[in-house]
Enzyme design. Structure first.
Site, PDB file in Angstrom:
ATOM      1  N   GLY A 184      -4.296  -4.528  -4.707  1.00 34.52           N
ATOM      2  CA  GLY A 184      -5.314  -3.591  -5.178  1.00 34.52           C
ATOM      3  C   GLY A 184      -4.671  -2.249  -5.456  1.00 34.52           C
ATOM      4  CG  HIS A 185      -2.155  -1.257  -8.194  1.00 34.92           C
ATOM      5  ND1 HIS A 185      -1.499  -1.371  -7.009  1.00 34.92           N
ATOM      6  CD2 HIS A 185      -1.364  -1.828  -9.120  1.00 34.92           C
ATOM      7  CE1 HIS A 185      -0.356  -2.001  -7.216  1.00 34.92           C
ATOM      8  NE2 HIS A 185      -0.262  -2.294  -8.489  1.00 34.92           N
ATOM      9  CE  LYS A 204       3.084  -2.458  -4.450  1.00 33.79           C
ATOM     10  NZ  LYS A 204       2.606  -2.248  -3.079  1.00 33.79           N
ATOM     11  CD  GLN A 235       0.672  -8.879  -2.380  1.00 32.94           C
ATOM     12  OE1 GLN A 235       1.423  -9.592  -2.991  1.00 32.94           O
ATOM     13  NE2 GLN A 235      -0.559  -8.650  -2.802  1.00 32.94           N
ATOM     14  CG  ASP A 238      -1.815  -1.214   1.254  1.00 35.17           C
ATOM     15  OD1 ASP A 238      -2.265  -1.656   0.195  1.00 35.17           O
ATOM     16  OD2 ASP A 238      -2.023  -1.752   2.359  1.00 35.17           O
TER      17      ASP A 238
HETATM   18  P1  IMP Z   1      -2.707 -12.736   1.935  1.00 31.00           P
HETATM   19  O1  IMP Z   1      -1.741 -12.221   0.920  1.00 31.00           O
HETATM   20  O2  IMP Z   1      -4.143 -12.508   1.572  1.00 31.00           O
HETATM   21  O3  IMP Z   1      -2.427 -14.165   2.305  1.00 31.00           O
HETATM   22  O4  IMP Z   1      -2.492 -11.903   3.299  1.00 31.00           O
HETATM   23  C1  IMP Z   1      -1.284 -12.002   4.050  1.00 31.00           C
HETATM   24  C2  IMP Z   1      -0.892 -10.653   4.633  1.00 31.00           C
HETATM   25  O5  IMP Z   1      -0.516  -9.779   3.588  1.00 31.00           O
HETATM   26  C3  IMP Z   1      -2.015  -9.941   5.384  1.00 31.00           C
HETATM   27  O6  IMP Z   1      -1.471  -9.203   6.451  1.00 31.00           O
HETATM   28  C4  IMP Z   1      -2.577  -8.988   4.347  1.00 31.00           C
HETATM   29  O7  IMP Z   1      -3.222  -7.880   4.931  1.00 31.00           O
HETATM   30  C5  IMP Z   1      -1.307  -8.586   3.638  1.00 31.00           C
HETATM   31  N1  IMP Z   1      -1.523  -8.157   2.249  1.00 31.00           N
HETATM   32  C6  IMP Z   1      -1.820  -8.924   1.186  1.00 31.00           C
HETATM   33  N2  IMP Z   1      -1.937  -8.177   0.079  1.00 31.00           N
HETATM   34  C7  IMP Z   1      -1.697  -6.918   0.436  1.00 31.00           C
HETATM   35  C8  IMP Z   1      -1.615  -5.680  -0.275  1.00 31.00           C
HETATM   36  O8  IMP Z   1      -1.804  -5.610  -1.495  1.00 31.00           O
HETATM   37  N3  IMP Z   1      -1.323  -4.582   0.471  1.00 31.00           N
HETATM   38  C9  IMP Z   1      -1.064  -4.640   1.789  1.00 31.00           C
HETATM   39  N4  IMP Z   1      -1.117  -5.760   2.502  1.00 31.00           N
HETATM   40  C10 IMP Z   1      -1.420  -6.891   1.829  1.00 31.00           C
END
Ligand code: IMP
Length: 432
Positions: free
Chosen positions: A40-41, A16, A223, A13
């Site tokens: 998510g962008h 990017k 991420q 977040d």
């Molecule tokens: P997962 O990727 O859904 O398995 O989540 C694992 C961890 O990564 C959690 O803490 C999510 O909140 C975090 N996470 C996954 N995708 C994003 C992102 O795009 N931005 C920020 N945090 C993310």
């Protein structure tokens, strides 16, 4: 050449999407290399706000071939919905190319992600519940299904049947959830196969050929570094490698093809989900970051956790990614504060750490050591050159550069493409 990796230097977040979108017009290919629709962008174009979860931001430009690489995991319904939504907004997805080796998120992956989080209770990871972790687990345990499996009905059925022996047992016996039949899944996925066939290709040779021809390729990370399965705050991480090495593996190119690595860091820091966060604020300053910075997740709508900029983390990101450049986003949000803090070290027990502690317990209990700088308290969202920034904002950026040891070559002062200060990040001379 050049191959450029753009990635998150914090916990995701970082903004990017805006930077990828801004840079994309200089590139011939924009390739996602890891993650799925946990990302998510938000891309703002004029008065239009577009949300992307799977499709690379380069989709907005006719000159860009957007690629979803082998390292991604794909929820096909989400992908098709995203294609349909973009097309209905007049954005063509005809150029999209999807790796035949990308793995599929199956319905049982989503169920297992949610059920496992529920079972963990207070110890939950705080995942997006999109099935990301279970899909990557199956990939690694060699039980996954890939895009190419969709195009051989008998292999697809065979692999689903093999997976369901175990998945149905876990769903029913461990979690008391409904099970799946091969027929249900095969019928649903055959429809997706028909729809997605035109987009599927072997993307590694495509990208390598492009680089050999001197086309420009932007590897778009999702991420962030601290969510990396190997280098992040395990187990509070995602299940892929959002770090620079992940770009080579997840797009199928050698590391020698990567010329620059641009790390994106917010002028403060946020994270969603559980896990350690040394500079987290639970006071009014934290609320200011959330409300003024609009820090709510694009994918899940969750309120993010927020705190002061952590230079220890950025230094770590420089190290594990080999960052050549930094981009600082959302600098305008700091205009709210009379004094600005930067975390320059941690204290735990009688030790001071200037790098991320090797042991998780020290990181979980790390107390931030702050340096304070004066704020600037004026609106900077109209600044377009470094010299337009008030001296205090310039000093802040210079201090971040010093602490990171790499130049800050881009600065974002607002959500629009134009609200960006360019300070020498690679730009293409298209006449070359
Ligand atoms: P997962 O990727 O859904 O398995 O989540 C694992 C961890 O990564 C959690 O803490 C999510 O909140 C975090 N996470 C996954 N995708 C994003 C992102 O795009 N931005 C920020 N945090 C993310």
């Amino acid at each position: 050449m050049p191959g450029v990796v753009l990635l998150g230097a914090q916990w995701g977040d970082e903004g990017k999407g805006k930077i990828t979108d801004l840079l994309s017009r200089d590139y011939d290919y924009v390739a996602r290399f890891q993650g799925g629709n946990n990302a998510g962008h938000t891309v703002i174009v004029g008065d239009r706000k577009l949300q992307l979860h799977l499709i690379p931001s380069g989709i907005m430009y006719d000159n860009v071939t957007p690629v979803i690489g082998n390292g991604c995991v794909l929820d096909l319904k989400v992908l098709i919905d995203e294609i349909d939504r973009l097309e209905s907004e007049g954005i063509s997805c005809e150029r999209l190319v999807i790796s035949s080796n990308a793995h599929l998120i199956m319905p049982y992956h989503r169920d297992l992600d949610a059920a496992s989080e529920h079972r963990l209770g207070a110890n939950l990871i705080g995942t997006t519940k999109r099935g990301i972790g279970p899909a990557y687990s199956d990939k690694v345990s060699r039980m996954g299904l890939r895009m190419q499996d969709l195009f051989d009905r008998s292999i697809f059925r065979e692999k689903v049947a093999a997976a369901l022996i175990e998945k149905n047992d876990i769903l029913a016996k461990v979690y008391g959830l409904p099970t799946y039949t091969v027929d249900d899944i095969a019928t649903e996925y055959q429809q997706y196969a028909q729809r997605l066939k035109p987009y599927i290709a072997d993307t590694s040779p495509l990208i390598n050929d492009a680089l050999d021809k001197d086309d420009w390729v932007l590897f778009e990370g999702a991420q962030g570094t601290l969510l990396d399965i190997d280098h992040g705050t395990y187990p509070f991480v995602t299940s892929s490698n959002p770090t620079a090495g992940g770009a080579a593996v997840g797009a199928g190119v050698g590391p020698t093809k990567i010329n620059r690595v641009l790390g994106i860091a917010k002028a403060y820091i946020t994270r969603v989900g559980s896990g350690p966060f040394p500079t987290e604020l639970s006071c009014a300053d934290g609320d200011t970051f959330i409300e003024v910075g609009r820090e709510y997740g694009t994918t899940t709508g969750r309120r993010r956790r927020a705190g002061w900029y952590d230079a220890v983390i950025t230094k770590y990101a420089v190290q594990v990614n080999g960052l050549t450049d930094l981009c600082i986003t959302k600098l305008d949000i700091l205009s709210e504060f009379p004094t600005i803090k930067i975390c320059v070290a941690y204290k735990h027990l009688d030790q001071t750490y200037t790098t991320v502690p090797g042991h998780q317990s020290a990181f979980h209990h790390a107390q931030p050591v702050y340096e304070e700088m004066p704020g600037w308290n004026v609106d900077i969202s109209g600044c377009r050159h470094f010299d337009d920034l008030p001296p205090a904002a310039q000093a802040y950026i210079k201090r971040l550069e010093e602490l990171a040891g790499v130049p800050v070559t881009m600065i974002a002062v607002g959500p629009d493409r134009e609200q960006t200060i360019h300070r020498g990040f690679l730009q293409r001379n298209r006449s070359n």
